[in-house]
Design a protein around this motif. Structure first.
Motif, PDB file in Angstrom:
ATOM      1  N   ARG A  37       0.829  -1.211   0.000  1.00 50.06           N
ATOM      2  CA  ARG A  37       0.000   0.000   0.000  1.00 50.06           C
ATOM      3  C   ARG A  37       0.865   1.262   0.000  1.00 50.06           C
ATOM      4  NH1 ARG A  37      -3.995  -1.014   4.864  1.00 50.06           N
ATOM      5  NH2 ARG A  37      -2.729  -2.865   5.325  1.00 50.06           N
ATOM      6  N   TYR A  38       1.977   1.234   0.728  1.00 50.28           N
ATOM      7  CA  TYR A  38       2.905   2.379   0.688  1.00 50.28           C
ATOM      8  C   TYR A  38       3.396   2.620  -0.735  1.00 50.28           C
ATOM      9  CZ  TYR A  38       3.415   2.502   5.840  1.00 50.28           C
ATOM     10  OH  TYR A  38       3.212   2.621   7.183  1.00 50.28           O
ATOM     11  N   ARG A  39       3.781   1.541  -1.407  1.00 47.84           N
ATOM     12  CA  ARG A  39       4.316   1.687  -2.767  1.00 47.84           C
ATOM     13  C   ARG A  39       3.268   2.212  -3.746  1.00 47.84           C
ATOM     14  NH1 ARG A  39       9.268  -0.869  -3.557  1.00 47.84           N
ATOM     15  NH2 ARG A  39      10.351  -0.725  -1.572  1.00 47.84           N
ATOM     16  N   ARG A  40       2.050   1.770  -3.565  1.00 48.53           N
ATOM     17  CA  ARG A  40       0.990   2.285  -4.440  1.00 48.53           C
ATOM     18  C   ARG A  40       0.839   3.792  -4.277  1.00 48.53           C
ATOM     19  NH1 ARG A  40      -2.554  -2.662  -4.110  1.00 48.53           N
ATOM     20  NH2 ARG A  40      -3.449  -1.920  -2.157  1.00 48.53           N
ATOM     21  N   GLN A  41       0.948   4.253  -3.040  1.00 51.51           N
ATOM     22  CA  GLN A  41       0.837   5.693  -2.798  1.00 51.51           C
ATOM     23  C   GLN A  41       2.049   6.434  -3.341  1.00 51.51           C
ATOM     24  OE1 GLN A  41      -2.016   7.097  -1.823  1.00 51.51           O
ATOM     25  NE2 GLN A  41      -2.744   4.981  -1.914  1.00 51.51           N
ATOM     26  N   ASP A  42       3.231   5.816  -3.248  1.00 51.12           N
ATOM     27  CA  ASP A  42       4.438   6.425  -3.833  1.00 51.12           C
ATOM     28  C   ASP A  42       4.235   6.668  -5.322  1.00 51.12           C
ATOM     29  OD1 ASP A  42       5.722   6.339  -1.409  1.00 51.12           O
ATOM     30  OD2 ASP A  42       6.783   4.454  -1.827  1.00 51.12           O
ATOM     31  N   ALA A  43       3.610   5.678  -5.972  1.00 53.95           N
ATOM     32  CA  ALA A  43       3.461   5.733  -7.429  1.00 53.95           C
ATOM     33  C   ALA A  43       2.531   6.857  -7.876  1.00 53.95           C
ATOM     34  CB  ALA A  43       2.958   4.391  -7.959  1.00 53.95           C
ATOM     35  N   ILE A  44       1.661   7.321  -6.998  1.00 53.46           N
ATOM     36  CA  ILE A  44       0.796   8.451  -7.371  1.00 53.46           C
ATOM     37  C   ILE A  44       1.172   9.718  -6.606  1.00 53.46           C
ATOM     38  CG2 ILE A  44      -1.119   6.975  -8.062  1.00 53.46           C
ATOM     39  CD1 ILE A  44      -2.505   7.815  -5.412  1.00 53.46           C
TER      40      ILE A  44
END
Length: 478
Positions: free
Chosen positions: A424-431
């Motif tokens: 979930r952290y990485r998904r937020q990083d990506a946006i």
RNA sequence: GCGAGAGUAGCUCAUUUGGUAGAGCGCGACCUUGCCAAGGUCGAGGUGGCCGGUUCGAGCCCGGUCUCUCGCUCCA
């Protein structure tokens, strides 16, 4: 230009995958040089607009906004020079593939002839241009034996006309319909409203009128993703001043606009001024603010000293007075204009290309991994805060949703309870979400959460009561 | 507009000279787990950009066309 690999294809792919930008009409294989903004893209775009509008309009007592229509009376484009100056016949040399404006080609040739010969040639050319006699012009080029400076050959294509303006018809009955254009720039909507706005907003010179809106240009070739599109959005401000003061105001806006860019926090080496040597028909000074895009330094914003060209020209063609009565000087005059005009889509691409990072990391089991993170200025990020319960049991989602309800009327939040916390952290990083808070079992006991910072990936513990103000302060740019 | 490269699942790609299409990731459900892209079970998803030709048979060969990228070109 940097020597790193070109990251534009990676940015384009990322934009599509994470809902920033899609090709227009994607299911029909797209439409060349037209793009749609997705769910994250529209948030980013709106945030850019808001930053611009707030700093240009709301922070200036003497600048007001308008929103003019895309359709304008056709005479507008006669007065602005678009009809006369942007429908030039062009010709290509088949060997060198170089394209010339026909009049430039013939004028250059005339300059090599004697005075009398040259003048008679130019006279002939003008007659043919006025008559739109392209066959005659083609013949003229052939009989003069004009050759291409690059290839040296006389192997020319047909003469073709390229008009930058899109046109359509107003009126449903075909023979009674009249031709109108989709505006090729937003500026004219401001000029024709100059007196309406000045009177109703009770403005005194110097003052400005700002506008954000779409413009349309039928580019011969459009390239580089959203950098040059056929349909694009401009954010521009026309600043009306006393004649003779244009030099100082030009300098003022040059600096003010650069400061606006630098405030976003990207490296200042990424920006530079580019002074125009050859000026457009309306300008007495002009420069671009250029940005170092993945494909090199390119124009992002233009600052032009437009003199009184536009207002005078409209005054002449419309027969309506467009003068201002200056009570200090006790006289009427047509104001001079300094224009700042920035491409919204280009700014969007600037923000993306300056924010896009691929970081080498290792996963928990030691494998190599790449973290893709968009390091947006928090003020521009589509989502400001992600709210993540560590597990979806034990009452953690319930507490998380309470926090979400509290925060989402203040800024854009995203609630996510699916998958592991790392994912979930990485998904937020990506946006490009600048902050993630995680609700764990301790949160239930002492009303604190951990807040995780996007760029450093560090975490700190914080009382739930402080989250809202913490984020609000971080996303404040002005 | 010219030249080069590319187009196969949502994404990244594979299918050794033509023989009825695969992987990883992602996505959905459930179970397990619980702080930096975790594991298991099940499942959805493709007329191979599109059109045509050659062939018994085309993702693969040929032609056309559309779109994207790069380099030119153009750019108030």
């Amino acid at each position: 230009m940097t020597q790193e690999k070109n990251i534009l294809p990676a940015i384009i792919a990322h934009c599509k995958e994470y809902g920033f930008v899609f090709p227009s009409s994607d299911i029909y294989d797209g439409l060349s040089a037209v793009y749609d903004y997705g769910s994250n893209g529209v948030e980013l775009k709106n945030n850019i607009k808001e930053y611009w509008w707030k700093s240009m309009v709301r922070m200036h007592d003497n600048i007001v906004g308008i929103d003019a229509a895309i359709f304008m009376h056709p005479a507008t484009w006669k007065a602005s020079g678009h009809i006369d100056n942007f429908s030039d016949p062009m010709i290509d040399n088949k060997e060198s593939k170089k394209r010339y404006r026909v009049d430039h080609l013939i004028e250059a040739h005339a300059a090599t002839l004697s005075n009398t010969e040259g003048e008679s040639l130019l006279k002939k050319m003008d007659e043919l241009l006025v008559a739109n006699d392209y066959d005659g012009l083609h013949q003229l080029i052939q009989t003069c034996g004009i050759s291409c400076a690059v290839s040296g050959t006389k192997n020319w294509t047909e003469i073709r006309q390229f008009n930058l303006m899109f046109s359509t018809k107003v009126g449903s009955v075909a023979e009674e319909a009249s031709e109108v254009y989709l505006r090729p720039e937003t500026a004219q909507g401001i000029f024709v409203n100059f007196l309406n706005v000045q009177k109703t907003a009770r403005m005194k010179i110097p003052f400005g009128i700002a506008q954000i809106g779409k413009a349309f240009r039928n580019e011969i070739i459009a390239r580089q993703f959203i950098f040059r599109m056929r349909e694009f959005e401009q954010m521009e401000m026309q600043f009306f001043i006393k004649p003779g003061t244009q030099k100082e105001w030009f300098e003022h806006w040059k600096q003010t606009r650069l400061d606006w860019h630098l405030k976003l926090g990207f490296a200042k080496e990424k920006y530079r001024f580019h002074n125009h040597v050859k000026l457009a028909h309306y300008a007495d000074a002009a420069l671009d603010i250029e940005f170092d895009f993945p494909f090199g330094f390119k124009e992002l914003e233009g600052i032009h000293s437009r003199t009184d060209f536009d207002l005078s020209s409209h005054q002449k063609l419309s027969g309506k007075k467009l003068t201002y009565f200056d009570t200090d000087e006790n006289k009427h005059y047509v104001p001079y204009v300094i224009e700042t005009s920035i491409g919204l889509d280009r700014t969007f691409l600037m923000v993306l290309s300056a924010s896009y990072c691929e970081e080498k990391t290792t996963t928990t089991d030691g494998a190599e991994d790449t973290r893709i993170v968009l390091k947006f200025p928090p003020a521009l990020a589509p989502t400001k805060l992600a709210i993540l319960p560590l597990t979806k049991k034990d009452g953690l989602p319930e507490l998380a949703k309470l926090i979400s309800t509290e925060c989402k009327s203040h800024f854009a939040c995203f609630y996510d309870e699916k998958d592991s916390i790392g994912k979930r952290y990485r998904r937020q990083d990506a946006i490009g979400t600048p902050f993630c808070i995680t609700i764990d079992h301790q949160s239930l006991e002492d009303k604190t959460i951990t807040i995780r910072h996007r760029d450093s990936m560090t975490q700190e513990r914080m009382p739930i009561a402080k989250i809202k103000d913490f984020v609000l302060e971080k996303i404040q740019l002005i």
